[in-house]
Design a protein around this motif. Structure first.
Motif, PDB file in Angstrom:
ATOM      1  N   UNK A  50      40.393  44.339  40.193  1.00 48.21           N
ATOM      2  CA  UNK A  50      40.408  43.082  40.824  1.00 48.21           C
ATOM      3  C   UNK A  50      39.001  42.766  41.520  1.00 48.21           C
ATOM      4  N   UNK A  51      38.171  43.485  42.138  1.00 41.18           N
ATOM      5  CA  UNK A  51      36.909  43.279  42.624  1.00 41.18           C
ATOM      6  C   UNK A  51      36.001  42.786  41.311  1.00 41.18           C
ATOM      7  N   UNK A  52      35.896  43.933  40.600  1.00 46.44           N
ATOM      8  CA  UNK A  52      34.939  43.544  39.519  1.00 46.44           C
ATOM      9  C   UNK A  52      34.955  42.377  38.757  1.00 46.44           C
ATOM     10  N   UNK A  53      36.341  42.141  38.539  1.00 49.25           N
ATOM     11  CA  UNK A  53      36.699  40.901  37.581  1.00 49.25           C
ATOM     12  C   UNK A  53      36.278  39.573  38.446  1.00 49.25           C
ATOM     13  N   UNK A  54      36.628  39.545  39.618  1.00 48.53           N
ATOM     14  CA  UNK A  54      36.315  38.285  40.400  1.00 48.53           C
ATOM     15  C   UNK A  54      34.914  38.178  40.626  1.00 48.53           C
ATOM     16  N   UNK A  55      34.184  39.297  40.654  1.00 46.16           N
ATOM     17  CA  UNK A  55      32.856  39.068  40.611  1.00 46.16           C
ATOM     18  C   UNK A  55      31.936  38.654  39.427  1.00 46.16           C
ATOM     19  N   UNK A  56      32.730  38.857  38.433  1.00 45.41           N
ATOM     20  CA  UNK A  56      32.293  38.586  37.083  1.00 45.41           C
ATOM     21  C   UNK A  56      32.145  37.099  36.844  1.00 45.41           C
ATOM     22  N   UNK A  57      33.219  36.482  37.350  1.00 45.46           N
ATOM     23  CA  UNK A  57      33.048  34.634  37.420  1.00 45.46           C
ATOM     24  C   UNK A  57      32.129  34.347  38.019  1.00 45.46           C
ATOM     25  N   UNK A  83      34.160  34.255  29.506  1.00 45.62           N
ATOM     26  CA  UNK A  83      35.319  34.835  30.152  1.00 45.62           C
ATOM     27  C   UNK A  83      36.553  35.087  29.062  1.00 45.62           C
ATOM     28  N   UNK A  84      36.956  33.885  28.720  1.00 43.43           N
ATOM     29  CA  UNK A  84      38.137  33.795  27.904  1.00 43.43           C
ATOM     30  C   UNK A  84      37.848  34.438  26.537  1.00 43.43           C
ATOM     31  N   UNK A 150      42.344  39.865  34.129  1.00 39.40           N
ATOM     32  CA  UNK A 150      40.972  39.965  34.126  1.00 39.40           C
ATOM     33  C   UNK A 150      40.437  38.227  33.976  1.00 39.40           C
ATOM     34  N   UNK A 151      41.064  37.566  33.188  1.00 39.11           N
ATOM     35  CA  UNK A 151      40.336  36.611  32.801  1.00 39.11           C
ATOM     36  C   UNK A 151      40.917  35.359  34.208  1.00 39.11           C
ATOM     37  N   UNK A 152      42.114  35.593  34.684  1.00 42.29           N
ATOM     38  CA  UNK A 152      42.415  34.850  35.615  1.00 42.29           C
ATOM     39  C   UNK A 152      41.771  35.330  37.008  1.00 42.29           C
ATOM     40  N   UNK A 153      41.475  36.434  36.993  1.00 39.95           N
ATOM     41  CA  UNK A 153      40.760  36.950  38.268  1.00 39.95           C
ATOM     42  C   UNK A 153      39.189  36.597  38.203  1.00 39.95           C
ATOM     43  N   UNK A 154      38.552  36.644  37.115  1.00 40.58           N
ATOM     44  CA  UNK A 154      37.221  36.181  37.072  1.00 40.58           C
ATOM     45  C   UNK A 154      37.028  34.807  37.098  1.00 40.58           C
ATOM     46  N   UNK A 155      38.198  33.809  36.564  1.00 35.41           N
ATOM     47  CA  UNK A 155      37.876  32.379  36.682  1.00 35.41           C
ATOM     48  C   UNK A 155      38.196  31.964  38.076  1.00 35.41           C
ATOM     49  N   UNK A 156      39.109  32.647  38.574  1.00 36.27           N
ATOM     50  CA  UNK A 156      39.574  32.312  40.135  1.00 36.27           C
ATOM     51  C   UNK A 156      38.419  32.720  41.015  1.00 36.27           C
ATOM     52  N   UNK A 157      37.829  33.925  40.771  1.00 27.74           N
ATOM     53  CA  UNK A 157      36.688  34.321  41.688  1.00 27.74           C
ATOM     54  C   UNK A 157      35.610  33.522  41.232  1.00 27.74           C
TER      55      UNK A 157
END
Lengths: 258, 209
Positions: A50-57, A83-84, A150-157
Motif C-alpha cells: 500500500x505505502x510503497x505503491x502510493x509513494x510511487x505515483x 505506472x500502467x 498497485x496501479x490504482x494505489x500509485x495513480x491515486x497516491x
C-alpha cells in the motif's frame, strides 16, 4: 548448455500441459487449491504494498515536474505510461517472485524430496492436475489483481499527494488523467500481468518438481534457481513486449538504410 | 477333457498375487485371493522393491509379478492403470500430504476422482475413527506434523478403507509404535475384513535375524 536446453524444453512442456488442463479446475480439491493460491499470493501480498505503491505515483509526478520542468500534461502522461505499462506489472511480478515464487518452489521441492509427489501418483492423482494447474492459474489471477491494485494505489497516491509538493490541484491532475487514459493501457497491462504470472508460476513449478537431487540440500538450490530464472523471464518478457508494442505496432519494423 | 480341466481350475485357489525375485536372494510369494498373509522379507530393499512393484503394477528385469492372474509385463498403460485402481497400501511410500489436514488427506482421492461421495467418505471416516477411539473434530483438523505415528497410520488406514482396494498391502505396521499402540493397530485386520470380506490383505515386514 545441455541443462539449459533441457530446462527450456521441460519448461515449455510443463507450460503446455498446464495450459491444456485448465478445465480440471472444476474438480473440488483443485478448485480449493486454486483459491488458496489466489489468497496466499494475491490477498496476503496486497497489504504490504500500500505505502510503497502510493509513494510511487507521488515520486513519478514530483520528479517529472521538478527535474524535467514538465507541465501537468506531461507529468500525468508519464505517470500513465510508467505506472500502467511498465512499473505496475513489473512491481507486481517482483512482489510475487519474492513472496510466492520462493514459497512455491520450496514447497514443491520438499514434496518431491519427501516422497509426497510419489504418494499422489500412487493415489492416481495427476501431478499436473493437482499441483501445477491450480498454482499456475492462481498465480496468474493473483498477478493480474495485484497489478491493478498497485496501479490504482500509485495513480491515486500520485493524484492525492502530489498537490502538496507541486503546483497543481487534484482536480487538474485527475481531469488530465481521464483525458489521456486509453483502453490500450488497460489491455497492455492485463496481457503483461497474465504473462508474468504464467511465466513465474510455470518456472517455479518446473524447478520445484525437478530438484537437482533428492536431499534436503536441493531445496535452497531449487529456490535460488527458480527466483533467478523467474526474474530473467520477467525482464525478457517485458523487453520483448515493449519492443512488439512500441516498436512494431506504433512505428513499424525498423529497417536499416544503407 | 476340457470339462476336467475346468473343474480342476475351479478347485485350485485363485491367486491375488504371485511375485518372484531372482538373484542373490531368491524370493517367491503366492498369495491366494481373499486371504490374509503375513510376509517377512529378508531386508528393507527387498521389502521396498516388492511393495513398489505391486503398487506400480510394474516389475524390474529380475522380477516376475502377476496380479489377479494377470502378468504385469507387457501390459498396456490403460490396463496397468485399471489394475492399479484395484490396489492400495498403507505404507511410508504412500504417506500423507504435509500441507493438508487429516480430513483433506483422507478425502483427497475421492474428492479428486469423484467417488465415493463425500457423505460416504465422512461416514466411513467416522466409523473408522470410532473403532480406534479417536475424537473426529480435533483429529481431522490437524495436519500430519501435529499427529502422532499411530494417528497418522489411522488416517492412512481410513483413506485405504475409503478406497476399498481388492488387494491391500500394509507395510511395517508396528514400526515406531509402542506395545499398547501395536495392540490398537492389530484391529486393522479385523476392520478391513469387516468391510471387504472378499479382499486380500498382506502384511509386509522384514525378517528379524
Amino acid at each position: 548448455m545441455l541443462r539449459a536446453v533441457r530446462e527450456i524444453e521441460g519448461g515449455i512442456r510443463l507450460s503446455l500441459n498446464a495450459a491444456g488442463r485448465l478445465p480440471v479446475l472444476r474438480k473440488p480439491p483443485i478448485l480449493e487449491s486454486f483459491l488458496r493460491q489466489v489468497y496466499f499470493t494475491g490477498v496476503t501480498a496486497s497489504t504490504g504494498v500500500v505505502l510503497r505503491a502510493s509513494l510511487l505515483g507521488v515520486l513519478i509526478i514530483a520528479i517529472t515536474m521538478d527535474v524535467l520542468d514538465a507541465d501537468v500534461d506531461l507529468a500525468v502522461k508519464i505517470l500513465l505510461l510508467v505506472v500502467f505499462r511498465e512499473v505496475g506489472p513489473l512491481a507486481a511480478a517482483v512482489v510475487i517472485i519474492l513472496r510466492s515464487g520462493t514459497a512455491m518452489s520450496a514447497e514443491m521441492a520438499m514434496m518431491r524430496i519427501s516422497g509426497q509427489t510419489r504418494a499422489l501418483r500412487y493415489m492416481n492423482i495427476d501431478l499436473y492436475d493437482y499441483l501445477v494447474v491450480p498454482r499456475v492459474a492462481g498465480v496468474m489471477v493473483a498477478t493480474l489483481a495485484l497489478t491493478f491494485y498497485i496501479q490504482a494505489l500509485a495513480v491515486a497516491g500520485g493524484l492525492l499527494f502530489s498537490p502538496f509538493i507541486i503546483e497543481a490541484s487534484f482536480m487538474e491532475l485527475a481531469s488530465r488523467l481521464f483525458d489521456l487514459f486509453s483502453p490500450v493501457d488497460f489491455y497492455y497491462s492485463v496481457i503483461k500481468a497474465l504473462l508474468f504470472g504464467f511465466a513465474i508460476s510455470a518456472c517455479c513449478c518446473y524447478h520445484g518438481l525437478n530438484p537437482p537431487d533428492l536431499t534436503q540440500n536441493a531445496v535452497p538450490k531449487v529456490v535460488t534457481r527458480a527466483v533467478t530464472q523467474c526474474a530473467m523471464l520477467v525482464l525478457t518478457i517485458n523487453a520483448v513486449f515493449a519492443y512488439i508494442v512500441f516498436g512494431i505496432l506504433f512505428f513499424g519494423l525498423v529497417k536499416a538504410t544503407v | 477333457m476340457s470339462a476336467v480341466l475346468q473343474s480342476e481350475a475351479r478347485a485350485a485357489p485363485q491367486l491375488a498375487l504371485r511375485y518372484a525375485r531372482h538373484g542373490k536372494r531368491e524370493i517367491a510369494i503366492d498369495v491366494p485371493a481373499g486371504s490374509v498373509q503375513r510376509l517377512e522379507l529378508p531386508d528393507a530393499a527387498s521389502r521396498s522393491a516388492f511393495v513398489t512393484a505391486v503398487l506400480k503394477a510394474r516389475c524390474e528385469a529380475d522380477e516376475e509379478l502377476e496380479l489377479f492372474g494377470q502378468p504385469v509385463k507387457n501390459l498396456s498403460g490403460r490396463a496397468r492403470q485399471k489394475l492399479r485402481s484395484r490396489l492400495g497400501a498403507l505404507s511410508p511410500i504412500v504417506g500423507l500430504i504435509n500441507n493438508l489436514n487429516a480430513w483433506e488427506n483422507i478425502s483427497l482421492p475421492s474428492a479428486y476422482h469423484g467417488k465415493p461421495s463425500l457423505a460416504e467418505v465422512a461416514t466411513i471416516t467416522q466409523e473408522v475413527l470410532d473403532v480406534f477411539g479417536l475424537e473426529p473434530r480435533t483429529f481431522l483438523a490437524r495436519v500430519p506434523d501435529e499427529l502422532g505415528r499411530l494417528e497418522r497410520k489411522i488416517a492412512a488406514f481410513a483413506r485405504l478403507m475409503i478406497a476399498g482396494p481388492e488387494l491391500a498391502i500394509i507395510e511395517s505396521l508396528d514400526d515406531g509404535l509402542s506395545r499398547a499402540e501395536c495392540a490398537r493397530v492389530a484391529g486393522f485386520e479385523q476392520e478391513y475384513r469387516r468391510r471387504h470380506p472378499a479382499g486380500t490383505l498382506i502384511f509386509v515386514d522384514i525378517r528379524e535375524e
